[in-house]
Design a protein around this motif. Structure first.
Motif, PDB file in Angstrom:
ATOM      1  N   VAL A  20      -4.478  11.615  21.209  1.00  0.00           N
ATOM      2  CA  VAL A  20      -3.380  11.736  22.104  1.00  0.00           C
ATOM      3  C   VAL A  20      -2.234  11.340  21.660  1.00  0.00           C
ATOM      4  CG1 VAL A  20      -2.859  11.835  24.390  1.00  0.00           C
ATOM      5  CG2 VAL A  20      -5.304  12.326  23.749  1.00  0.00           C
ATOM      6  N   CYS A  21      -1.016  11.788  21.619  1.00  0.00           N
ATOM      7  CA  CYS A  21       0.258  11.389  21.597  1.00  0.00           C
ATOM      8  C   CYS A  21       0.602  10.438  22.504  1.00  0.00           C
ATOM      9  CB  CYS A  21       1.329  12.656  21.791  1.00  0.00           C
ATOM     10  SG  CYS A  21       3.153  11.800  21.328  1.00  0.00           S
ATOM     11  N   GLY A  57       1.102  17.599  21.910  1.00  0.00           N
ATOM     12  CA  GLY A  57       0.581  16.697  22.677  1.00  0.00           C
ATOM     13  C   GLY A  57      -0.577  15.918  22.172  1.00  0.00           C
ATOM     14  N   THR A  58      -0.868  16.381  20.655  1.00  0.00           N
ATOM     15  CA  THR A  58      -1.469  15.533  19.695  1.00  0.00           C
ATOM     16  C   THR A  58      -0.848  14.901  18.741  1.00  0.00           C
ATOM     17  OG1 THR A  58      -1.755  17.524  18.208  1.00  0.00           O
ATOM     18  CG2 THR A  58      -3.418  17.298  20.108  1.00  0.00           C
ATOM     19  N   GLY A  59      -1.004  13.400  18.737  1.00  0.00           N
ATOM     20  CA  GLY A  59      -0.445  12.781  18.001  1.00  0.00           C
ATOM     21  C   GLY A  59      -0.954  12.485  16.368  1.00  0.00           C
ATOM     22  N   THR A  60      -0.324  11.823  15.414  1.00  0.00           N
ATOM     23  CA  THR A  60      -0.804  11.758  14.284  1.00  0.00           C
ATOM     24  C   THR A  60      -1.658  10.403  14.145  1.00  0.00           C
ATOM     25  OG1 THR A  60       1.243  10.860  13.591  1.00  0.00           O
ATOM     26  CG2 THR A  60       0.866  13.126  13.033  1.00  0.00           C
ATOM     27  N   ASP A  61      -2.620  10.489  13.466  1.00  0.00           N
ATOM     28  CA  ASP A  61      -3.467   9.050  13.231  1.00  0.00           C
ATOM     29  C   ASP A  61      -2.603   8.247  12.523  1.00  0.00           C
ATOM     30  OD1 ASP A  61      -5.373   7.385  13.468  1.00  0.00           O
ATOM     31  OD2 ASP A  61      -6.697   8.324  12.091  1.00  0.00           O
ATOM     32  N   PRO A  62      -2.283   7.080  12.896  1.00  0.00           N
ATOM     33  CA  PRO A  62      -1.507   5.922  12.288  1.00  0.00           C
ATOM     34  C   PRO A  62      -2.426   5.343  11.307  1.00  0.00           C
ATOM     35  CG  PRO A  62      -2.220   5.093  14.333  1.00  0.00           C
ATOM     36  CD  PRO A  62      -2.471   6.580  14.295  1.00  0.00           C
ATOM     37  N   ASN A  63      -3.706   5.550  11.168  1.00  0.00           N
ATOM     38  CA  ASN A  63      -4.400   4.950  10.038  1.00  0.00           C
ATOM     39  C   ASN A  63      -4.652   5.860   9.032  1.00  0.00           C
ATOM     40  OD1 ASN A  63      -4.684   2.744  11.604  1.00  0.00           O
ATOM     41  ND2 ASN A  63      -6.549   3.473  12.615  1.00  0.00           N
TER      42      ASN A  63
END
Length: 64
Positions: A20-21, A57-63
């Motif tokens: 989720v963003c 509404g879906t963010g990118t995975d920072p990892n």
């Protein structure tokens, strides 16, 4: 001989849940302050498109 039982097994590698963003909390919209006048005083807020997820509404995975 007894007949073999066939049961459906769940898939071993289930896809991960979407992330989720964080700025918009999954809604795709963020509040932007509206400023007017020479001294640029705030008068209210309006909805705007989230630039982090571009409204999905879906963010990118920072990892990743």
């Amino acid at each position: 001989m007894a007949p073999r039982r066939t049961t459906a097994k769940p898939p071993k590698n289930a896809p991960p849940a979407p992330v989720v963003c964080s700025p918009c909390d999954g809604s795709g919209m963020v509040a932007a302050t509206v400023r007017v006048g020479r001294k640029r005083r705030p008068v209210g807020q309006q909805d705007g498109l989230c630039l982090n997820c571009l409204g999905t509404g879906t963010g990118t995975d920072p990892n990743a």
